[in-house]
Scaffold this motif. Structure first.
Motif, PDB file in Angstrom:
ATOM      1  N   GLU A   1     -19.375  -7.564 -12.940  1.00 35.69           N
ATOM      2  CA  GLU A   1     -20.070  -8.271 -14.015  1.00 35.69           C
ATOM      3  C   GLU A   1     -19.432  -9.623 -14.314  1.00 35.69           C
ATOM      4  N   GLU A   2     -18.107  -9.690 -14.258  1.00 36.76           N
ATOM      5  CA  GLU A   2     -17.412 -10.911 -14.678  1.00 36.76           C
ATOM      6  C   GLU A   2     -17.325 -11.966 -13.582  1.00 36.76           C
ATOM      7  N   ILE A   3     -17.095 -11.533 -12.330  1.00 37.15           N
ATOM      8  CA  ILE A   3     -16.876 -12.524 -11.267  1.00 37.15           C
ATOM      9  C   ILE A   3     -17.749 -12.279 -10.037  1.00 37.15           C
ATOM     10  N   ALA A   4     -18.746 -11.396 -10.149  1.00 36.81           N
ATOM     11  CA  ALA A   4     -19.666 -11.093  -9.041  1.00 36.81           C
ATOM     12  C   ALA A   4     -18.934 -10.562  -7.817  1.00 36.81           C
ATOM     13  N   LEU A   5     -17.909  -9.755  -8.032  1.00 35.91           N
ATOM     14  CA  LEU A   5     -17.174  -9.123  -6.939  1.00 35.91           C
ATOM     15  C   LEU A   5     -17.841  -7.790  -6.612  1.00 35.91           C
ATOM     16  N   ALA A   6     -18.419  -7.687  -5.424  1.00 40.92           N
ATOM     17  CA  ALA A   6     -19.086  -6.450  -5.020  1.00 40.92           C
ATOM     18  C   ALA A   6     -18.057  -5.324  -4.878  1.00 40.92           C
ATOM     19  N   PRO A   7     -18.281  -4.165  -5.502  1.00 40.54           N
ATOM     20  CA  PRO A   7     -17.305  -3.071  -5.452  1.00 40.54           C
ATOM     21  C   PRO A   7     -16.925  -2.662  -4.039  1.00 40.54           C
TER      22      PRO A   7
ATOM     23  N   ARG B   1      -6.236   1.517 -24.830  1.00 40.33           N
ATOM     24  CA  ARG B   1      -5.414   1.949 -23.699  1.00 40.33           C
ATOM     25  C   ARG B   1      -6.010   1.371 -22.415  1.00 40.33           C
ATOM     26  N   VAL B   2      -5.214   0.560 -21.722  1.00 39.60           N
ATOM     27  CA  VAL B   2      -5.697  -0.176 -20.552  1.00 39.60           C
ATOM     28  C   VAL B   2      -5.018   0.361 -19.294  1.00 39.60           C
ATOM     29  N   THR B   3      -5.818   0.660 -18.276  1.00 39.06           N
ATOM     30  CA  THR B   3      -5.292   1.134 -16.997  1.00 39.06           C
ATOM     31  C   THR B   3      -5.502   0.057 -15.930  1.00 39.06           C
ATOM     32  N   PRO B   4      -4.423  -0.447 -15.323  1.00 41.33           N
ATOM     33  CA  PRO B   4      -4.559  -1.443 -14.257  1.00 41.33           C
ATOM     34  C   PRO B   4      -4.717  -0.773 -12.891  1.00 41.33           C
ATOM     35  N   TRP B   5      -5.595  -1.335 -12.074  1.00 41.32           N
ATOM     36  CA  TRP B   5      -5.797  -0.886 -10.704  1.00 41.32           C
ATOM     37  C   TRP B   5      -5.558  -2.067  -9.758  1.00 41.32           C
ATOM     38  N   VAL B   6      -4.879  -1.804  -8.659  1.00 41.32           N
ATOM     39  CA  VAL B   6      -4.575  -2.849  -7.674  1.00 41.32           C
ATOM     40  C   VAL B   6      -5.489  -2.662  -6.474  1.00 41.32           C
TER      41      VAL B   6
ATOM     42  N   PRO C   1      -8.983  -0.193  -2.483  1.00 46.84           N
ATOM     43  CA  PRO C   1      -8.073   0.257  -3.539  1.00 46.84           C
ATOM     44  C   PRO C   1      -6.688   0.607  -2.993  1.00 46.84           C
ATOM     45  N   LEU C   2      -5.663   0.171  -3.715  1.00 52.05           N
ATOM     46  CA  LEU C   2      -4.282   0.486  -3.331  1.00 52.05           C
ATOM     47  C   LEU C   2      -3.646   1.503  -4.263  1.00 52.05           C
ATOM     48  N   GLY C   3      -4.080   1.529  -5.506  1.00 48.17           N
ATOM     49  CA  GLY C   3      -3.508   2.483  -6.454  1.00 48.17           C
ATOM     50  C   GLY C   3      -3.511   1.928  -7.859  1.00 48.17           C
TER      51      GLY C   3
ATOM     52  N   ARG D   1       0.832  -1.198   0.000  1.00 48.82           N
ATOM     53  CA  ARG D   1       0.000   0.000   0.000  1.00 48.82           C
ATOM     54  C   ARG D   1       0.874   1.259   0.000  1.00 48.82           C
ATOM     55  N   GLN D   2       1.868   1.288   0.863  1.00 46.98           N
ATOM     56  CA  GLN D   2       2.737   2.453   0.955  1.00 46.98           C
ATOM     57  C   GLN D   2       3.506   2.679  -0.348  1.00 46.98           C
TER      58      GLN D   2
END
Length: 224
Positions: free
Chosen positions: A79-85, A104-109, A90-92, A6-7
């Motif tokens: 939508e894809e894996i039923a993961l509740a938001p 253009r794809v943006t990854p989020w961890v 969020p880490l970044g 996270r840091q």
């Protein structure tokens, strides 16, 4: 481990390709908060016309109703894996990447709880699986794919885990996560030891609009 991650990601300045006029997409790289943390992947359904059978992170194209690309990543994961938001911490974000299909794809961890009742959308996926982060931190690659993009060689690790192959765009995102989030000595531009698999040179879409950069992560990265 995860607090350090996270840091590190909060201090990381990812490369943004906002100047590139291409369709946008986002993916979520979910880290499962287990005693030995894992990274969650999906496998694209075999009946799809494109990317069938390929391992990926949950994600997809941005829709007009998405307030930002993080919202895109969360919506697609739900939508894809039923993961509740609301279950995602969020880490970044990581650096933007450009696929060979001109997206253009943006990854989020993000961190998610263990043992959630996740369900793969059969219209898009046929598997959800986890891989211990230690597998990647110990660099248990089977070989390295050498992908030359606009004259620049990228050394992209390829991993095989219980019959799943993690390669291409997902592996490139993973390299940045390992290097920036965990301080691992891994670099897309440095030739590693071990077997190499070479691919024909590729060229990025809208290359004339791209700006060159000497930053440690590439301005444009591409899938196979």
């Amino acid at each position: 481990m995860l607090e350090k991650l996270r840091q590190q990601l909060q201090q990381h300045t990812p490369q943004r390709l906002d100047h590139v006029a291409l369709p946008e997409a986002a993916v979520l790289m979910p880290i499962v908060e287990r005693p030995a943390p894992t990274l969650l992947f999906t496998r694209r359904a075999s009946h799809l016309n494109t990317h069938r059978g390929q391992v990926a992170f949950p994600g997809g194209k941005r829709e007009p109703e998405d307030t930002d690309l993080y919202a895109t990543a969360l919506r697609e994961a739900e939508e894809e894996i039923a993961l509740a938001p609301g279950l995602v911490q969020p880490l970044g974000r990581l650096s933007d990447v450009i696929s060979l299909h001109g997206i253009r794809v943006t990854p989020w961890v993000g961190i998610i709880p263990p043992d959630l009742p996740l369900v793969a959308d059969p219209a898009e996926l046929d598997a959800i699986f986890e891989v211990p982060l230690s597998h990647f931190l110990n660099d248990q690659r089977t070989h390295t794919d050498v992908i030359t993009v606009d004259g620049v060689a990228h050394y992209v690790p390829s991993y095989r885990v219980e019959g799943h192959v993690i390669w291409g765009l997902s592996a490139m995102m993973l390299v940045e996560l390992l290097a920036e989030g965990f301080g691992m000595g891994i670099d897309l531009y440095q030739r590693p030891p071990g077997a190499l698999r070479h691919y024909p040179e590729r060229h990025t879409p809208n290359r004339s609009r791209q700006r060159r950069s000497a930053a440690p992560t590439p301005v444009t990265r591409t899938t196979k």
